[in-house]
Design a protein around this motif. Sequence first.
Motif, short mmCIF file in Angstrom:
data_model
loop_
_atom_site.label_atom_id
_atom_site.label_comp_id
_atom_site.label_asym_id
_atom_site.label_seq_id
_atom_site.Cartn_x
_atom_site.Cartn_y
_atom_site.Cartn_z
N GLY A 163 49.62 68.90 78.40
CA GLY A 163 48.41 69.68 78.68
C GLY A 163 47.14 68.89 78.48
O GLY A 163 46.05 69.48 78.37
N GLY A 164 47.26 67.57 78.45
CA GLY A 164 46.09 66.72 78.27
C GLY A 164 45.86 65.80 79.45
O GLY A 164 46.28 66.07 80.56
N GLN A 165 45.19 64.67 79.17
CA GLN A 165 44.89 63.73 80.24
C GLN A 165 44.67 62.35 79.62
O GLN A 165 44.32 62.22 78.44
CB GLN A 165 43.63 64.17 81.00
N LEU A 166 44.91 61.34 80.43
CA LEU A 166 44.64 59.96 80.03
C LEU A 166 43.65 59.38 81.02
O LEU A 166 43.88 59.41 82.23
CB LEU A 166 45.93 59.14 80.02
N GLU A 167 42.53 58.87 80.52
CA GLU A 167 41.46 58.40 81.40
C GLU A 167 40.92 57.06 80.90
O GLU A 167 41.04 56.71 79.72
CB GLU A 167 40.31 59.41 81.45
N HIS A 168 40.31 56.35 81.86
CA HIS A 168 39.52 55.16 81.53
C HIS A 168 38.06 55.57 81.50
O HIS A 168 37.55 56.17 82.46
CB HIS A 168 39.74 54.07 82.59
N ASP A 169 37.36 55.26 80.40
CA ASP A 169 35.94 55.59 80.26
C ASP A 169 35.12 54.44 80.85
O ASP A 169 34.91 53.41 80.21
CB ASP A 169 35.59 55.81 78.79
N ALA A 170 34.67 54.64 82.10
CA ALA A 170 33.96 53.57 82.80
C ALA A 170 32.57 53.32 82.24
O ALA A 170 31.93 52.31 82.59
CB ALA A 170 33.86 53.92 84.30
N ARG A 171 32.09 54.20 81.36
CA ARG A 171 30.75 53.99 80.78
C ARG A 171 30.75 52.86 79.76
O ARG A 171 29.70 52.31 79.45
CB ARG A 171 30.27 55.29 80.14
N TRP A 172 31.90 52.53 79.22
CA TRP A 172 31.98 51.48 78.19
C TRP A 172 31.85 50.11 78.86
O TRP A 172 32.65 49.77 79.74
CB TRP A 172 33.30 51.60 77.43
N ARG A 173 30.85 49.34 78.46
CA ARG A 173 30.54 48.08 79.14
C ARG A 173 30.96 46.84 78.37
O ARG A 173 30.97 45.74 78.91
CB ARG A 173 29.03 47.99 79.40
N ARG A 174 31.30 46.97 77.10
CA ARG A 174 31.62 45.79 76.28
C ARG A 174 33.13 45.69 76.05
O ARG A 174 33.61 45.67 74.94
CB ARG A 174 30.87 45.86 74.95
N GLY A 175 33.87 45.66 77.14
CA GLY A 175 35.32 45.65 77.07
C GLY A 175 35.87 46.80 77.89
O GLY A 175 35.31 47.18 78.91
N ALA A 176 36.95 47.38 77.42
CA ALA A 176 37.58 48.51 78.11
C ALA A 176 37.84 49.61 77.11
O ALA A 176 38.24 49.34 75.96
CB ALA A 176 38.88 48.09 78.78
N ALA A 177 37.62 50.87 77.53
CA ALA A 177 37.84 52.03 76.67
C ALA A 177 38.73 53.02 77.40
O ALA A 177 38.39 53.47 78.50
CB ALA A 177 36.52 52.68 76.29
N PHE A 178 39.86 53.34 76.81
CA PHE A 178 40.76 54.38 77.32
C PHE A 178 40.84 55.48 76.27
O PHE A 178 40.77 55.21 75.06
CB PHE A 178 42.16 53.82 77.58
N TYR A 179 41.00 56.70 76.75
CA TYR A 179 41.16 57.79 75.78
C TYR A 179 42.26 58.74 76.23
O TYR A 179 42.44 59.02 77.41
CB TYR A 179 39.85 58.56 75.56
N LEU A 180 43.02 59.21 75.22
CA LEU A 180 44.03 60.24 75.40
C LEU A 180 43.39 61.56 74.97
O LEU A 180 43.03 61.72 73.81
CB LEU A 180 45.27 59.94 74.55
N GLN A 181 43.27 62.47 75.90
CA GLN A 181 42.64 63.77 75.61
C GLN A 181 43.71 64.84 75.45
O GLN A 181 44.57 65.01 76.30
CB GLN A 181 41.70 64.15 76.77
N LEU A 182 43.63 65.55 74.32
CA LEU A 182 44.61 66.57 73.98
C LEU A 182 43.92 67.86 73.62
O LEU A 182 42.76 67.85 73.18
CB LEU A 182 45.47 66.12 72.79
N PRO A 183 44.59 69.01 73.80
CA PRO A 183 43.99 70.28 73.36
C PRO A 183 43.76 70.27 71.86
O PRO A 183 44.62 69.86 71.08
CB PRO A 183 45.04 71.33 73.76
N GLY A 184 42.58 70.70 71.44
CA GLY A 184 42.25 70.72 70.04
C GLY A 184 42.99 71.84 69.32
O GLY A 184 43.45 72.81 69.90
#
Length: 438
Positions: A415-436
């Motif tokens: 029930g979540g999602q895995l995304e790349h945060d393109a706003r991060w400019r000093r490398g790469a940022a990925f986040y695993l989003q889960l229901p709180g």
Amino acid sequence: MEPDPATDRVAIRASESRIEFFLAGAFSLLVGGTLAYVHHLFAPIVPPSPLWGWTIFTTLVVASMIGLPLSVYLLKPDDATVVRVFAPLGKVVAVLFDLAVASSVWALLPYASEALQLLMVVFYAATISGQVISTAEAIENIVFGVVSIFGSAAIFFLLNPSPYSTPLALFLVAFGTLMVGVAIVLKVAIRSAIAARLRAEAASKDLTAALAEVNKARNSKTRIIAAATHDLRQPLQAAALFFNRVAADAGIEQTDAVARARLAFDEAADLLDRLLDQLRLDSGVIVPAAEQLDLSDLLGRICDETTPICAASGFVLRCVPGQYHATGDPHLVLRVLRNLIHNAVRHSRGTRLLIGARRAGPMVRVYVIDDGRGIPAGHSESMFVEFAGEGPDWSTGNGSGLGLPSSRRMAQLMGGQLEHDARWRRGAAFYLQLPGAS
């Protein structure tokens, strides 16, 4: 499968007949009620002999009009029987009905007043309209009905002059012509609709069969590859253990060749794990067991587990778990985070790695951030396409193209999602989003 024109014609004609029988049965019930009303109206003015002769004959015809559709419904004959037996019987009954209605012109109208004659004209018009609706396919029957009923009525009015005779005769001729035209249009429309439905049903059956074959072949391939992958892991793990034992006994733990060999074993094992993940996802055997997760504890575990691996690759790992709770499967969460950390260590060419969590509305995001080369613009979604490669240097096609797609599918199962945060400019940022969770 190639269509058979003869079979299609039989199926279309049988479908038309079944529709006609259903409508004719409903129409017959209305006609039966009208018959009783007409008999009641003419009983005081028509001699019993012609009145009862017409009533009995028409009653028998109406009964056959009800009995024929009922027999089709109860017997459920196949298409060939419907076309060969029941459709011709339906035409015979329709002719008898037209004769019964036409005979009322000569049996009843001579005794009727002008008002009653006009009411009978309405009855004739309703009869032909109902016949057009219920038997549009049988154009010859409709033409016969128009000629026999409207023709008889028109001749009657012309032979018995009155102020309304000529207009009524012209109306009957014009209305009859219109009904024949409507019947032709309905026949074409009904036949086209039935043919389209039959083609759609045939295509649906072919598609269902093709999908079943594809699924069968895919499942067989999945089982074979899964078994082969599982069998490959055992000798690979054994080789890695023997190699480490030999390296330790020989006292060559720190040489570059030993480190590269160990890395090769780890890479091969990881590739097999990713392939197994993909196969399990494709076959639907991964069913998440959702529970409330203490991310502080979970991220602490993953950091303790991966700190030595990061250090061996020259990375400094920093963990900032915070005090957050989420809902998900702990095994899948750990698997996704391992994939993200593995990608960062392998592809980013950085030196620092950060794992942390933060709240985003009702969701909680677990970030894996590196200070490496980053992801080229426009590749945020391409990285999640299977077998497209996962490395930041997309021109070389680095990576197996399995880790990120499989990880995203695992996240979606929870029930979540895995995304790349393109706003991060000093490398790469990925986040695993889960229901709180509270």
